[in-house]
Enzyme design. Sequence first.
Site, PDB file in Angstrom:
ATOM      1  N   GLU A  98      20.705  29.109  28.403  1.00  0.00           N
ATOM      2  CA  GLU A  98      19.710  29.858  27.611  1.00  0.00           C
ATOM      3  C   GLU A  98      18.669  28.910  27.028  1.00  0.00           C
ATOM      4  O   GLU A  98      18.975  27.750  26.748  1.00  0.00           O
ATOM      5  CB  GLU A  98      20.412  30.574  26.451  1.00  0.00           C
ATOM      6  N   ASP A  99      17.472  29.433  26.802  1.00  0.00           N
ATOM      7  CA  ASP A  99      16.444  28.610  26.180  1.00  0.00           C
ATOM      8  C   ASP A  99      16.679  28.469  24.674  1.00  0.00           C
ATOM      9  O   ASP A  99      16.667  27.379  24.118  1.00  0.00           O
ATOM     10  CB  ASP A  99      15.032  29.155  26.469  1.00  0.00           C
ATOM     11  N   ASP A 102      18.334  32.791  18.712  1.00  0.00           N
ATOM     12  CA  ASP A 102      17.599  33.085  17.483  1.00  0.00           C
ATOM     13  C   ASP A 102      18.500  33.955  16.598  1.00  0.00           C
ATOM     14  O   ASP A 102      19.384  33.441  15.917  1.00  0.00           O
ATOM     15  CB  ASP A 102      16.279  33.756  17.891  1.00  0.00           C
ATOM     16  N   PHE A 151       8.167  29.530  15.341  1.00  0.00           N
ATOM     17  CA  PHE A 151       8.048  30.002  16.717  1.00  0.00           C
ATOM     18  C   PHE A 151       7.595  28.838  17.588  1.00  0.00           C
ATOM     19  O   PHE A 151       6.585  28.195  17.298  1.00  0.00           O
ATOM     20  CB  PHE A 151       7.071  31.173  16.829  1.00  0.00           C
TER      21      PHE A 151
HETATM   22  P1  5GP Z   1      17.679  36.569  19.849  1.00  0.00           P
HETATM   23  O1  5GP Z   1      18.199  37.803  20.513  1.00  0.00           O
HETATM   24  O2  5GP Z   1      18.709  35.461  19.726  1.00  0.00           O
HETATM   25  O3  5GP Z   1      17.028  36.870  18.529  1.00  0.00           O
HETATM   26  O4  5GP Z   1      16.476  36.051  20.718  1.00  0.00           O
HETATM   27  C1  5GP Z   1      16.639  35.274  21.828  1.00  0.00           C
HETATM   28  C2  5GP Z   1      15.389  35.325  22.677  1.00  0.00           C
HETATM   29  O5  5GP Z   1      14.200  35.459  21.871  1.00  0.00           O
HETATM   30  C3  5GP Z   1      15.221  34.030  23.413  1.00  0.00           C
HETATM   31  O6  5GP Z   1      15.888  34.035  24.654  1.00  0.00           O
HETATM   32  C4  5GP Z   1      13.712  33.919  23.538  1.00  0.00           C
HETATM   33  O7  5GP Z   1      13.290  34.592  24.694  1.00  0.00           O
HETATM   34  C5  5GP Z   1      13.163  34.631  22.328  1.00  0.00           C
HETATM   35  N1  5GP Z   1      12.777  33.723  21.229  1.00  0.00           N
HETATM   36  C6  5GP Z   1      13.354  33.578  20.014  1.00  0.00           C
HETATM   37  N2  5GP Z   1      12.741  32.641  19.279  1.00  0.00           N
HETATM   38  C7  5GP Z   1      11.736  32.171  20.039  1.00  0.00           C
HETATM   39  C8  5GP Z   1      10.729  31.151  19.840  1.00  0.00           C
HETATM   40  O8  5GP Z   1      10.627  30.471  18.818  1.00  0.00           O
HETATM   41  N3  5GP Z   1       9.869  30.955  20.874  1.00  0.00           N
HETATM   42  C9  5GP Z   1       9.939  31.654  22.043  1.00  0.00           C
HETATM   43  N4  5GP Z   1       9.041  31.370  22.972  1.00  0.00           N
HETATM   44  N5  5GP Z   1      10.873  32.607  22.265  1.00  0.00           N
HETATM   45  C10 5GP Z   1      11.761  32.850  21.282  1.00  0.00           C
END
Ligand code: 5GP
Length: 176
Positions: A98-99, A102, A151
């Site tokens: 995963e990238d 969050d 972000f």
């Molecule tokens: P979660 O479900 O954990 O809140 O979000 C995960 C997804 O949100 C990540 O796979 C990514 O695609 C996106 N995301 C969350 N924070 C960031 C950020 O700071 N930058 C970018 N580009 N994508 C984010």
Amino acid sequence: MPHRLGSVLIPVPKIRDRVEELAAAVSRDYAGKDLLLICVLKGAAIFWADLSRALTIPCQSDFVAMESYSGATLPLAEPRFTKAAGVSLEGRDVLLIEDIVDTGHTVTHLKKSLQAQAPRSLALCGLLDKAERRQVEVPIEYCGFVIPNVFVVGYGLDYAQQYRHLPYIARVEEVG
Ligand code: 5GP
């Protein structure tokens, strides 16, 4: 929303060194196992490409895609699969690539779906961890960097599909 690229948060050499360390740990832990990397598109593509090429053990790779953001930075209530894995996970040692984690909702949803396919093991390798934003607890067995609540873009991560190609990770700033 008007925005501009902000300062660099993680420069190229730091990313390269950390990815090599993660690859060494994965190579050690999965030696002799049936490793299947599942890369979460699109954000983890560059991380997967570098990490997988630094592994010293055999592995297979497949790709899934989730939609978790509509537009630029607005999260969807429920993340959706837009591409499912094309190979069987049954009995395999699956490592999700995963990238960024969050709130934790996307990866929790993803792990639940993959777990239903009965892998032998299922672990998470996340490049970035926005730990202070977490809403659901997610173990990250291989974590690149814990970052603050900003972000970020670059090294695969986008803002409205821009900036994925940047070799470093930088902040995005709103302007106006
Ligand atoms: P979660 O479900 O954990 O809140 O979000 C995960 C997804 O949100 C990540 O796979 C990514 O695609 C996106 N995301 C969350 N924070 C960031 C950020 O700071 N930058 C970018 N580009 N994508 C984010």
